[in-house]
Design an enzyme around this catalytic site. Structure first.
Site, PDB file in Angstrom:
ATOM      1  N   VAL A  57      27.014  30.857  32.787  1.00  0.00           N
ATOM      2  CA  VAL A  57      27.197  31.788  31.690  1.00  0.00           C
ATOM      3  C   VAL A  57      27.526  33.204  32.151  1.00  0.00           C
ATOM      4  CG1 VAL A  57      24.811  32.581  31.427  1.00  0.00           C
ATOM      5  CG2 VAL A  57      26.261  32.329  29.399  1.00  0.00           C
ATOM      6  N   TYR A  58      27.338  33.504  33.425  1.00  0.00           N
ATOM      7  CA  TYR A  58      27.661  34.843  33.924  1.00  0.00           C
ATOM      8  C   TYR A  58      29.172  35.054  33.860  1.00  0.00           C
ATOM      9  CZ  TYR A  58      22.901  34.913  35.861  1.00  0.00           C
ATOM     10  OH  TYR A  58      21.532  34.863  36.024  1.00  0.00           O
ATOM     11  N   SER A  59      29.595  35.885  32.940  1.00  0.00           N
ATOM     12  CA  SER A  59      31.026  36.163  32.712  1.00  0.00           C
ATOM     13  C   SER A  59      31.813  34.886  32.445  1.00  0.00           C
ATOM     14  CB  SER A  59      31.635  36.922  33.898  1.00  0.00           C
ATOM     15  OG  SER A  59      30.988  38.159  34.081  1.00  0.00           O
ATOM     16  N   ARG A  60      31.158  33.961  31.740  1.00  0.00           N
ATOM     17  CA  ARG A  60      31.806  32.706  31.331  1.00  0.00           C
ATOM     18  C   ARG A  60      32.465  31.978  32.518  1.00  0.00           C
ATOM     19  NH1 ARG A  60      33.160  30.973  26.086  1.00  0.00           N
ATOM     20  NH2 ARG A  60      31.428  31.514  24.700  1.00  0.00           N
TER      21      ARG A  60
ATOM     22  N   LYS B  44      22.861  27.794  37.375  1.00  0.00           N
ATOM     23  CA  LYS B  44      22.035  27.431  36.225  1.00  0.00           C
ATOM     24  C   LYS B  44      22.907  26.921  35.086  1.00  0.00           C
ATOM     25  CE  LYS B  44      19.543  31.739  37.199  1.00  0.00           C
ATOM     26  NZ  LYS B  44      20.737  32.450  37.707  1.00  0.00           N
TER      27      LYS B  44
END
Length: 308
Positions: free
Chosen positions: A20-23, A49
């Site tokens: 999810v970090y910057s998609r 994750k």
């Protein structure tokens, strides 16, 4: 925490990211870095994750077998690896039975797609339940917990640290500098401005700054960190990182530096060993306040017990 022998040769072996970090961009950057360095894969531990939305569909989020299988495959592709060393549930999913999640993790370990299982942002009962289920069902065990933990936020000591110590689960603190507060860059009653985490977004900055600024405990802790830093001739960041790295059950610390200069400074904490007196000063200054039972006497606000 990464080992360090000085800023010119500082190095780390643990890389933590998430889909999810910057998609997905964060994982892609790590993947490109690995691809450009033959042999680097064998010298580092890669952790990522899954849990949060990566799309708008009904199966694009959560800890279901459907979502996690897709999320893991996508992470492996972006990272350019066949196996992730540590795969973590990014947060609890109240809509999915934890048995389903743990079963998927076990299958992924057996398939060679992940080596170890971890969780992040679980509360005490969630972590204990998950740990016991892996034991009762013979599943891949949970080996790490990634929670927020620093001198300003010590609430995991109420229950989570005890669970980790009893179940032999390593703690990987995120936000060890409390979003920059423990670096000393914020001043009392002065709204954050400029190139800081809070200063770049005035609206969000004041929303996050105001409550913490209003707590006398915040400035009492920062004064203690500054005192130790001045006496040792090191940065406040290094003092705060050294304190959390030495806490019970902590096995590594997740650094989130914004610049190379910050990273160099943070890595210096690997060589800093606080004395018993310094540790006691910081621990006492940052002891959390609990309002009531079961962590305090009924109806009486008091300081929480501290870990040794």
């Amino acid at each position: 925490m990464p080992s360090s022998t000085g800023s010119s040769s500082a190095a780390g072996t643990f890389i933590d990211t998430a889909d999810v970090y910057s998609r997905g961009v964060s994982e892609e950057i790590v993947g490109r870095w690995l691809a450009a360095r033959p042999g680097a894969r064998d010298r580092v531990v890669i952790a990522t994750k899954g849990r949060f939305p990566m799309g708008d569909g009904p199966n694009d989020a959560g800890l279901t077998r459907t979502h996690l299988s897709r999320a893991l495959e996508a992470s492996l592709r972006r990272l350019g690896v066949e196996t992730v060393d540590l795969y973590q549930a990014h947060a609890w999913d109240p809509l999915t039975p934890i048995e389903e999640t743990l079963g998927f993790f076990d299958d992924a370990v057996r398939a060679g797609k992940i080596r170890y299982v971890g969780v992040s942002n679980f509360v005490g009962w969630q972590l204990q339940k998950a740990a016991l289920l892996t034991q009762l069902r013979g599943l891949a065990p949970i080996v790490t917990l990634q929670p927020q933990y620093n001198l300003l936020v010590r609430d995991i000591e109420f229950e989570l640290v005890d669970v980790c110590r009893n179940e032999r689960i390593g703690i990987l603190p995120w936000s060890p500098l409390a979003g920059g507060w423990l670096t000393g860059k914020y001043a009392r009653d002065h709204a954050p401005i400029g190139a800081t985490r809070l200063g770049e977004d005035p609206g969000r900055g004041m929303e996050a700054y105001g409550p913490r600024n209003a707590q006398e405990r915040t400035w009492h802790i920062l004064d203690a960190v500054r005192q130790v830093a001045d006496e040792r001739g090191v940065s406040m960041s290094q003092v705060a990182l050294a304190w959390v790295a030495a806490r019970p059950a902590v096995t590594s610390v997740i650094l989130g530096a914004r610049t190379v200069e910050q990273l160099d400074d943070n890595l210096g904490a690997a060589d800093l060993r606080l004395s018993e007196k310094e540790t006691a000063l910081l621990t006492e200054a940052s002891t959390p306040i609990v309002a009531d039972y079961p962590y305090g006497a009924p109806g009486v606000a008091q300081r929480a017990r501290t870990l040794p």
